[in-house]
Design a protein around this motif. Sequence first.
Motif, PDB file in Angstrom:
ATOM      1  N   ASP A  85     -20.970 -85.679  86.445  1.00 56.81           N
ATOM      2  CA  ASP A  85     -19.670 -85.990  85.849  1.00 56.81           C
ATOM      3  C   ASP A  85     -18.917 -87.110  86.549  1.00 56.81           C
ATOM      4  OD1 ASP A  85     -19.826 -83.671  84.002  1.00 56.81           O
ATOM      5  OD2 ASP A  85     -19.727 -82.547  85.887  1.00 56.81           O
ATOM      6  N   VAL A  86     -19.286 -87.407  87.778  1.00 60.57           N
ATOM      7  CA  VAL A  86     -18.587 -88.408  88.584  1.00 60.57           C
ATOM      8  C   VAL A  86     -19.606 -89.189  89.399  1.00 60.57           C
ATOM      9  CG1 VAL A  86     -16.913 -88.772  90.448  1.00 60.57           C
ATOM     10  CG2 VAL A  86     -16.542 -86.943  88.797  1.00 60.57           C
ATOM     11  N   ILE A  87     -19.385 -90.485  89.555  1.00 65.74           N
ATOM     12  CA  ILE A  87     -20.133 -91.274  90.539  1.00 65.74           C
ATOM     13  C   ILE A  87     -19.228 -91.503  91.734  1.00 65.74           C
ATOM     14  CG2 ILE A  87     -21.151 -93.517  91.087  1.00 65.74           C
ATOM     15  CD1 ILE A  87     -21.934 -93.762  88.136  1.00 65.74           C
ATOM     16  N   ILE A  88     -19.699 -91.133  92.905  1.00 62.29           N
ATOM     17  CA  ILE A  88     -18.985 -91.425  94.143  1.00 62.29           C
ATOM     18  C   ILE A  88     -20.038 -91.938  95.113  1.00 62.29           C
ATOM     19  CG2 ILE A  88     -19.039 -88.948  94.713  1.00 62.29           C
ATOM     20  CD1 ILE A  88     -16.432 -89.509  96.387  1.00 62.29           C
ATOM     21  N   ALA A  89     -20.269 -93.258  95.074  1.00 64.45           N
ATOM     22  CA  ALA A  89     -21.451 -93.833  95.723  1.00 64.45           C
ATOM     23  C   ALA A  89     -21.212 -95.262  96.199  1.00 64.45           C
ATOM     24  CB  ALA A  89     -22.643 -93.787  94.759  1.00 64.45           C
ATOM     25  N   GLY A  90     -20.066 -95.512  96.785  1.00 65.78           N
ATOM     26  CA  GLY A  90     -19.797 -96.854  97.284  1.00 65.78           C
ATOM     27  C   GLY A  90     -19.793 -97.908  96.195  1.00 65.78           C
ATOM     28  N   MET A  91     -19.342 -97.549  95.019  1.00 59.92           N
ATOM     29  CA  MET A  91     -19.426 -98.439  93.860  1.00 59.92           C
ATOM     30  C   MET A  91     -18.142 -99.251  93.684  1.00 59.92           C
ATOM     31  SD  MET A  91     -20.327 -97.561  89.881  1.00 59.92           S
ATOM     32  CE  MET A  91     -22.090 -97.409  90.217  1.00 59.92           C
ATOM     33  N   SER A  92     -18.284-100.575  93.746  1.00 57.22           N
ATOM     34  CA  SER A  92     -17.148-101.458  93.503  1.00 57.22           C
ATOM     35  C   SER A  92     -16.719-101.397  92.044  1.00 57.22           C
ATOM     36  CB  SER A  92     -17.512-102.903  93.849  1.00 57.22           C
ATOM     37  OG  SER A  92     -17.772-103.053  95.218  1.00 57.22           O
ATOM     38  N   VAL A  93     -15.433-101.456  91.835  1.00 55.47           N
ATOM     39  CA  VAL A  93     -14.895-101.529  90.473  1.00 55.47           C
ATOM     40  C   VAL A  93     -15.046-102.969  89.989  1.00 55.47           C
ATOM     41  CG1 VAL A  93     -12.870-101.200  89.036  1.00 55.47           C
ATOM     42  CG2 VAL A  93     -13.243 -99.711  91.027  1.00 55.47           C
ATOM     43  N   THR A  94     -15.807-103.155  88.906  1.00 52.55           N
ATOM     44  CA  THR A  94     -16.008-104.486  88.337  1.00 52.55           C
ATOM     45  C   THR A  94     -15.738-104.463  86.842  1.00 52.55           C
ATOM     46  OG1 THR A  94     -18.360-104.190  87.774  1.00 52.55           O
ATOM     47  CG2 THR A  94     -17.857-104.897  90.026  1.00 52.55           C
ATOM     48  N   ASP A  95     -15.440-105.615  86.294  1.00 53.86           N
ATOM     49  CA  ASP A  95     -15.184-105.711  84.849  1.00 53.86           C
ATOM     50  C   ASP A  95     -16.424-105.312  84.059  1.00 53.86           C
ATOM     51  OD1 ASP A  95     -12.617-106.599  85.337  1.00 53.86           O
ATOM     52  OD2 ASP A  95     -13.118-108.718  85.132  1.00 53.86           O
ATOM     53  N   GLU A  96     -17.585-105.685  84.542  1.00 52.11           N
ATOM     54  CA  GLU A  96     -18.829-105.367  83.829  1.00 52.11           C
ATOM     55  C   GLU A  96     -19.043-103.867  83.737  1.00 52.11           C
ATOM     56  OE1 GLU A  96     -23.564-106.645  83.979  1.00 52.11           O
ATOM     57  OE2 GLU A  96     -22.327-106.804  85.770  1.00 52.11           O
ATOM     58  N   ARG A  97     -18.854-103.178  84.840  1.00 51.33           N
ATOM     59  CA  ARG A  97     -19.018-101.724  84.817  1.00 51.33           C
ATOM     60  C   ARG A  97     -17.942-101.051  83.979  1.00 51.33           C
ATOM     61  NH1 ARG A  97     -20.036-101.871  91.155  1.00 51.33           N
ATOM     62  NH2 ARG A  97     -22.303-102.116  91.142  1.00 51.33           N
ATOM     63  N   ASP A  98     -16.740-101.614  84.035  1.00 52.02           N
ATOM     64  CA  ASP A  98     -15.614-101.018  83.322  1.00 52.02           C
ATOM     65  C   ASP A  98     -15.781-101.091  81.808  1.00 52.02           C
ATOM     66  OD1 ASP A  98     -13.162 -99.636  83.597  1.00 52.02           O
ATOM     67  OD2 ASP A  98     -12.066-101.445  83.060  1.00 52.02           O
ATOM     68  N   GLU A  99     -16.713-101.885  81.343  1.00 55.85           N
ATOM     69  CA  GLU A  99     -17.013-101.924  79.911  1.00 55.85           C
ATOM     70  C   GLU A  99     -17.806-100.706  79.472  1.00 55.85           C
ATOM     71  OE1 GLU A  99     -19.028-105.551  79.127  1.00 55.85           O
ATOM     72  OE2 GLU A  99     -17.290-106.830  79.545  1.00 55.85           O
ATOM     73  N   VAL A 100     -18.430-100.022  80.426  1.00 54.55           N
ATOM     74  CA  VAL A 100     -19.312 -98.897  80.103  1.00 54.55           C
ATOM     75  C   VAL A 100     -18.734 -97.564  80.560  1.00 54.55           C
ATOM     76  CG1 VAL A 100     -21.625 -97.936  80.447  1.00 54.55           C
ATOM     77  CG2 VAL A 100     -21.322-100.410  80.203  1.00 54.55           C
ATOM     78  N   ILE A 101     -18.100 -97.560  81.735  1.00 54.72           N
ATOM     79  CA  ILE A 101     -17.505 -96.334  82.263  1.00 54.72           C
ATOM     80  C   ILE A 101     -16.067 -96.616  82.680  1.00 54.72           C
ATOM     81  CG2 ILE A 101     -19.723 -95.405  83.034  1.00 54.72           C
ATOM     82  CD1 ILE A 101     -18.950 -96.275  85.897  1.00 54.72           C
ATOM     83  N   ASP A 102     -15.371 -95.560  83.058  1.00 55.27           N
ATOM     84  CA  ASP A 102     -13.998 -95.679  83.551  1.00 55.27           C
ATOM     85  C   ASP A 102     -14.018 -95.487  85.058  1.00 55.27           C
ATOM     86  OD1 ASP A 102     -11.307 -96.020  83.489  1.00 55.27           O
ATOM     87  OD2 ASP A 102     -10.853 -94.260  82.270  1.00 55.27           O
ATOM     88  N   PHE A 103     -12.930 -95.854  85.717  1.00 55.38           N
ATOM     89  CA  PHE A 103     -12.821 -95.699  87.162  1.00 55.38           C
ATOM     90  C   PHE A 103     -11.483 -95.085  87.529  1.00 55.38           C
ATOM     91  CE2 PHE A 103     -16.034 -99.049  87.031  1.00 55.38           C
ATOM     92  CZ  PHE A 103     -16.902 -98.671  88.048  1.00 55.38           C
ATOM     93  N   THR A 104     -11.506 -94.364  88.638  1.00 49.14           N
ATOM     94  CA  THR A 104     -10.252 -93.964  89.258  1.00 49.14           C
ATOM     95  C   THR A 104      -9.670 -95.185  89.975  1.00 49.14           C
ATOM     96  OG1 THR A 104     -11.311 -93.397  91.373  1.00 49.14           O
ATOM     97  CG2 THR A 104     -11.143 -91.641  89.707  1.00 49.14           C
ATOM     98  N   GLN A 105      -8.524 -95.011  90.582  1.00 52.92           N
ATOM     99  CA  GLN A 105      -8.020 -96.037  91.474  1.00 52.92           C
ATOM    100  C   GLN A 105      -8.972 -96.163  92.668  1.00 52.92           C
ATOM    101  OE1 GLN A 105      -4.652 -94.875  94.148  1.00 52.92           O
ATOM    102  NE2 GLN A 105      -4.524 -93.090  92.788  1.00 52.92           N
TER     103      GLN A 105
END
Length: 240
Positions: A85-105
């Motif tokens: 249900d959640v990715i918590i893996a040192g993942m930078s928030v990027t525009d490309e990823r944000d097109e597919v999933i959502d992010f917390t702050q």
Amino acid sequence: MKKLILSTAALAFTAGMAFAESHSVVRMGTEGAYPPWNFLNDAGEVDGFERELGDELCARAELTCEWVTNEWDSIIPNLVSGNYDVIIAGMSVTDERDEVIDFTQEYTPADPTSFLALSADVDPASGVIAAQTGTIQAGYIAEQGWMLVEFATPEETIAAVRGGEADAVFADKSFLVGAMEGQTDLVMLEQEVMIGGGVGMGIRESDTELRDKFDAAITSMKEDGSLNALITKWEVASTF
């Protein structure tokens, strides 16, 4: 803090509905191979900065959480398809990823990216640089037009330098500092690059309630200083 090359994810809505129907346990997906952010300890359990952070966030959000490991190159598709249900893996928030999933702050600022080599006189622009597949580091080297060799895991990038397949590794400085511990053959080059944004938790776009719960928990940790204390303890990035 990595950049995944994304593919189309068609199962997001279905997976989100499945989570909504079984809200009792939140599955936390991580790589388990990127110390000090996340790794498997001697007991085979997820450990590191993000394990400690994730457990605290779940407690503050009053959620029951369990941990799941997944290889980096499929970590977003398997979130979307409902394997966790959640990715918590040192993942930078990027525009490309944000097109597919959502992010917390963001729960950490961006970490500097550095080079690790066997010699301090290595020139990244004229050498062969190893990076993990699908990361912002691999993307940066490719954009520079430098010679890039990609590997599936962080450990393989280090082994490539030692084995003569690459002249240097390009990765998060916090990971490279850990890789140097107890070693005498590896040296950090002076050159550092700031790429990518801060690190956040990846969540399916349909799971807005879950995102809001974790956002509130992250905010509370920022406000009481406990988040900065964890960042300092594990030395994963600069503090807020």
